[in-house]
Design a protein around this motif. Structure first.
Motif, PDB file in Angstrom:
ATOM      1  N   VAL A 379       0.837  -1.205   0.000  1.00  0.00           N
ATOM      2  CA  VAL A 379       0.000   0.000   0.000  1.00  0.00           C
ATOM      3  C   VAL A 379       0.865   1.247   0.000  1.00  0.00           C
ATOM      4  N   GLY A 380       1.875   1.277   0.877  1.00  0.00           N
ATOM      5  CA  GLY A 380       2.742   2.449   0.963  1.00  0.00           C
ATOM      6  C   GLY A 380       3.494   2.710  -0.327  1.00  0.00           C
ATOM      7  N   VAL A 381       4.063   1.644  -0.913  1.00  0.00           N
ATOM      8  CA  VAL A 381       4.849   1.804  -2.146  1.00  0.00           C
ATOM      9  C   VAL A 381       3.951   2.195  -3.316  1.00  0.00           C
ATOM     10  N   VAL A 382       2.819   1.495  -3.446  1.00  0.00           N
ATOM     11  CA  VAL A 382       1.913   1.769  -4.577  1.00  0.00           C
ATOM     12  C   VAL A 382       1.361   3.194  -4.507  1.00  0.00           C
ATOM     13  N   VAL A 383       0.931   3.621  -3.315  1.00  0.00           N
ATOM     14  CA  VAL A 383       0.390   4.977  -3.177  1.00  0.00           C
ATOM     15  C   VAL A 383       1.449   6.019  -3.524  1.00  0.00           C
ATOM     16  N   THR A 384       2.673   5.806  -3.059  1.00  0.00           N
ATOM     17  CA  THR A 384       3.749   6.770  -3.326  1.00  0.00           C
ATOM     18  C   THR A 384       4.082   6.816  -4.812  1.00  0.00           C
ATOM     19  N   VAL A 385       4.171   5.650  -5.432  1.00  0.00           N
ATOM     20  CA  VAL A 385       4.507   5.599  -6.861  1.00  0.00           C
ATOM     21  C   VAL A 385       3.394   6.225  -7.706  1.00  0.00           C
ATOM     22  N   LEU A 386       2.145   5.913  -7.368  1.00  0.00           N
ATOM     23  CA  LEU A 386       1.031   6.496  -8.128  1.00  0.00           C
ATOM     24  C   LEU A 386       1.001   8.016  -7.987  1.00  0.00           C
ATOM     25  N   ALA A 387       1.260   8.498  -6.763  1.00  0.00           N
ATOM     26  CA  ALA A 387       1.252   9.946  -6.536  1.00  0.00           C
ATOM     27  C   ALA A 387       2.376  10.628  -7.309  1.00  0.00           C
ATOM     28  N   ALA A 388       3.489   9.911  -7.526  1.00  0.00           N
ATOM     29  CA  ALA A 388       4.635  10.503  -8.232  1.00  0.00           C
ATOM     30  C   ALA A 388       4.553  10.313  -9.739  1.00  0.00           C
ATOM     31  N   TRP A 389       3.544   9.606 -10.219  1.00  0.00           N
ATOM     32  CA  TRP A 389       3.484   9.286 -11.656  1.00  0.00           C
ATOM     33  C   TRP A 389       3.307  10.538 -12.517  1.00  0.00           C
ATOM     34  N   LEU A 390       2.338  11.385 -12.164  1.00  0.00           N
ATOM     35  CA  LEU A 390       2.116  12.604 -12.952  1.00  0.00           C
ATOM     36  C   LEU A 390       3.329  13.535 -12.925  1.00  0.00           C
TER      37      LEU A 390
END
Length: 854
Positions: A379-390
């Protein structure tokens, strides 16, 4: 590129620290919830399994036979009649494979502690029969001290119950089952793994004859627990036992089936709590997304020259994207690992807090499953990566020459126009759904309200950059007038990048939207419950039993004879079907009814309610299309039919409910000869002396609830306050993360404006002016988020409040101005506190070094 990502994380430790904190807190919430759920679930499951370890077959009394309507059900004497007796137990005991048959009697007993207060937790206050074996001990309830009860003058208690009540062996224990106080000598204490007891209930043990005398009839039992010899097939034995049972009056269940049912029930109970906690964890992580995206956007802007150089020496756009995402994944992994460790502590603390408030979970070790570890880290990694995608996409689109020759460019006008158009459509759709919700009346429509709320919130988040301009400009007028040039600079800084300001404020807005919405709904419901609690009630006291077993009519009459009591009006009710609908008919002393309730008749009068005539509420009359003078067919819950005359129609009254009539009409159709409620009017008003006399007249039973108007209001308020305070605590995490976001944005914004701050210092702005500018910028951003969140929260509370109205007929939205003012003040404080470190850092910048910064 991976080495570059690692170097960037290490090079920007301070700037990423706040982002890591946001991820850490969100993951801690998720991990804590999962660990708590697994730990409690396993503890309860183990306790239940231990409680059922020797159960091969359980035979329980039922009430499915229409020829025996009283089987397994309390009769008018308050005792149950069952088909389980000694003869049936002996027949089961004779079956091949049966090792023993335990004959259980169960009931409820509420103890009065040595301080006179009730002990335990309502319906969890169990009473059972102590069944000693040849050694004089009951294997199911091992003795801790003393001995088991041997006759009707003795009893034993669970060790935890005796400790909570303050009793020692040899003391006289006071308790009640469904009436006046009984007393017995405490001769022993026992240990128990019963989940109901360990979860905050109490346990009293009597000898079998006494237990039957209290709850059943001589020779009868509630349950026969069959133990099997080693190697016996449970299912085959269960089938044999079923052949011996009287049809429709008893049911046999294998021990494995009971264990499966209990495990399923435990899973469902834990699932509801876990889903609630995970919902709030999701909100916290959602707020964290804004902070992560903001941080990476600002970092990329600051590293534009570096990214351009990488592109110039051959790095592809994909490599740039992967580099930023790898940086985010590394940050997410480290933050999640620390957050998971913190989550384990939260789980232990949450369990301790709930136990301290009466949850009473069974003892057991902390359970950390591999799936929980993987889920929390993922959850922590996925949320961080998704937030940094844009932000990573934005970095990849920077042309090398453009990035090398420019500073941060403002967002393209077209992109803001498109964003605003999308936001307007989404917000409009959400508002339309919520306006539709405002016309609904059933709590079953809650999913529609939740969908509309999320749609509206999402739309406002998208529109936030557009909304920031008027709100921040208005706040800027105030700051400029009060603080001069510092206030004006703060306004201009906040307006410089509306997207960044909106993203920072949105994190705070989400938390305040939900807190405000819950506060408004909770306050409105509390006001409605206050009205309901005392609506139409002129009596000084409302008297009931905590277990709803009822009051002895003879004792109720004694209350009327107490000096200072003007009227004592009993109520007893039964279900009634008529005109295609079902309602509840209360029997009472019609002649004295107007002394304890406020009655307003729209048709007929109280004098007309006699014999087979009834008075009905205005709402029930409207539903059925009835008018005073009509004669309608009716069927009571005991299947007896009659015709009743509508003598009067009265304005809705919470105490009287659907309809009322003389006690003589209702009493023959009730299950028990007990009064449900007693309303007492004192000639000089309520007082502690009168309440004491009433309690004494009713036998000083620990079952009694003697409530004044204030008690009823406090009880109503307490239920709502408990829920609202729990929500405050859970949403508080989101607000903390939002504060972290404000600090992070300001700190990085100060770094971006290093040269500008140096120039301001050079032209004469003092260090105190720099601090003031940064603080005011923080306050403006916080106020923007607060105004947006509170306004949206009030709107959602207004639109969704109609769903609460189905439970509270008196519900109407009432704004808690004091709390709303407090929220605004908190936003101001948040703005000031969040700016302390960034403002201090900005003020300490060396003027010449700042001017020469790149």
């Amino acid at each position: 590129m991976l080495r570059t990502a690692l170097r960037n994380v290490l090079a920007h430790k301070a700037r990423l620290m706040m982002t890591a904190l946001a991820v850490l807190l969100g993951v801690a919430f998720v991990a804590g919830t999962l660990i708590f759920s697994d730990t409690v679930g396993e503890a309860v499951k183990n306790a239940s399994a231990k409680n059922l370890k020797d159960v091969a077959v359980s035979v329980q009394a039922t009430n499915d036979d229409p020829a025996t309507p009283d089987a397994g059900k309390a009769g008018k004497d308050g005792k149950r009649a069952t088909a389980l007796d000694d003869r049936l137990a002996d027949r089961i005991r004779a079956l091949p494979g049966v090792a023993s048959v335990r004959s259980d009697v169960t009931g409820q007993a509420t103890l009065a502690g040595t301080d006179g207060q009730p002990v335990g937790n309502g319906w969890q206050n169990r009473a059972v029969n102590y069944q000693p074996g040849k050694d004089g001990k009951d294997g199911r309830y091992p003795l801790v001290a003393g001995r088991g009860p041997a006759d009707g003058k003795e009893m034993a208690l669970a060790e935890s119950t005796a400790k909570a009540a303050g009793y020692r062996i040899g003391d006289t224990v006071q308790f009640a089952t469904d009436g006046p106080v009984l007393t017995k000598k405490l001769v022993g204490t026992v240990a128990t793994d019963d989940p109901q007891v360990t979860a905050g209930g109490s346990l009293a043990l009597f000898d079998t004859a006494t237990a039957q005398r209290l709850y059943l009839h001589p020779g009868q039992f509630d349950e026969l627990v069959v133990s099997a010899t080693p190697g016996t097939d449970q299912q085959a034995l269960t089938a044999k036992v079923r052949e011996l049972l009287p049809k429709g009056r008893a049911v046999a269940t294998s021990g494995s089936e009971l264990a499966a049912e209990q495990a399923k029930m435990i899973a469902e109970q834990n699932s509801a709590l876990s889903k609630t906690l995970l919902t709030f964890a999701g909100i916290a992580l959602f707020v964290g997304v804004f902070i992560i995206a903001n941080t990476f956007t600002m970092l990329i802007s600051q590293r534009s020259r570096e990214i351009a150089l990488l592109r110039a020496v051959g790095a592809s756009r994909r490599q740039v994207v992967r580099s930023v995402l790898a940086e985010a994944a590394l940050l997410g992994l480290i933050s999640s690992a620390i957050g998971f460790a913190l989550g384990a502590g939260i789980a232990v603390g949450l369990r301790a807090v709930l136990d301290a408030n009466g949850a009473g979970f069974p003892d057991g070790p902390v359970v950390i499953s591999p799936s929980t570890v993987l889920a929390a880290l993922a959850v922590g990694v996925v949320v961080t990566v998704l937030a940094a995608w844009l932000p990573s996409r934005k970095a990849a689109k920077i042309a090398p020459v453009e990035a090398l020759s420019s500073v941060e460019a403002p967002p393209a006008t077209r992109s803001l126009v498109v964003r605003n158009a999308i936001g307007a459509v989404v917000t409009g759709a959400g508002a339309a759904v919520m306006l539709y919700v405002s016309t609904l009346k059933s709590g079953d429509d809650l999913p529609i309200a939740m969908a509309g709320s999320m749609l509206t919130l999402t739309g406002v988040i998208i529109l936030a950059p557009l909304l920031s301009r008027p709100v921040v400009s208005l706040a800027g007028l105030v700051t400029t007038r009060l603080f001069g040039i510092g206030g004006k600079l703060a306004k201009e800084n906040a307006l410089r990048n509306p997207r960044r300001t909106a993203a920072t404020a949105s994190a705070l807005m989400i938390g305040l939207t939900m807190i405000t919405g819950m506060t408004v709904v909770g306050h409105s419901a509390q006001v409605a419950m206050d009205k309901m609690a005392a609506n139409g009630l002129t009596a000084d006291y409302k008297i009931e039993t905590s277990t709803f077993t009822g009051l002895d009519p003879a004792q109720s009459k004694k209350v009327a004879e107490i000096p200072g009591v003007e009227a004592a009006v009993p109520f007893r009710g039964t279900g009634i079907g008529s005109g295609g609908g079902f309602g509840y008919l209360r029997g009472t002393d019609v002649r004295q009814l107007d002394k304890v309730t406020e009655l307003t008749f729209t048709q007929g009068s109280l004098d007309a309610v006699r014999g087979k005539s009834i008075a009905v509420s205005q709402s029930w009359a409207k539903q059925r299309g009835w008018h005073a003078g009509e004669v309608v067919p009716a069927e009571f819950t005991d299947k007896k039919k009659t015709k009743l005359k509508i003598a009067a129609v009265y304005a809705n009254n919470e105490m009287l409910g659907d309809a009322f009539a003389e006690m003589s009409l209702v009493a023959p159709h009730t299950d028990r000869a007990k009064d449900e409620t007693l309303l007492v009017k004192a000639s000089g008003g309520g007082s502690e002396a009168v309440a004491g006399k009433i309690r004494h007249a009713l036998g000083d039973s620990p079952l009694l609830k003697i409530q004044s108007h204030d008690d009823l209001r406090k009880q109503a308020a307490g239920q709502i306050d408990t829920v609202v305070n729990m929500v405050y605590g859970l949403l508080g995490m989101a607000v903390v993360i939002a504060v972290v976001g404000v600090v992070n944005t300001l700190a990085m914004s100060v770094f971006e404006r290093t040269r500008e701050i140096g120039m301001l210092r050079a032209i004469g702005l003092a260090r105190s002016g720099i601090k003031q500018m940064v603080r005011l910028e923080s306050v403006v951003i916080s106020l923007f988020g607060a105004v947006l969140g509170m306004g949206l929260g009030v709107f959602l509370a207004w639109a969704g409040g109609s769903l609460v109205g189905s439970s509270f007929p008196t519900y109407a939205m009432a704004l808690p101005w004091g709390r709303l003012g407090l929220f605004l003040l908190i936003a101001l404080v948040v703005g000031v506190l969040a700016a302390l470190w960034p403002a201090r850092r900005a003020a300490r910048l060396n003027m010449l070094q700042a001017i020469g910064a790149q």
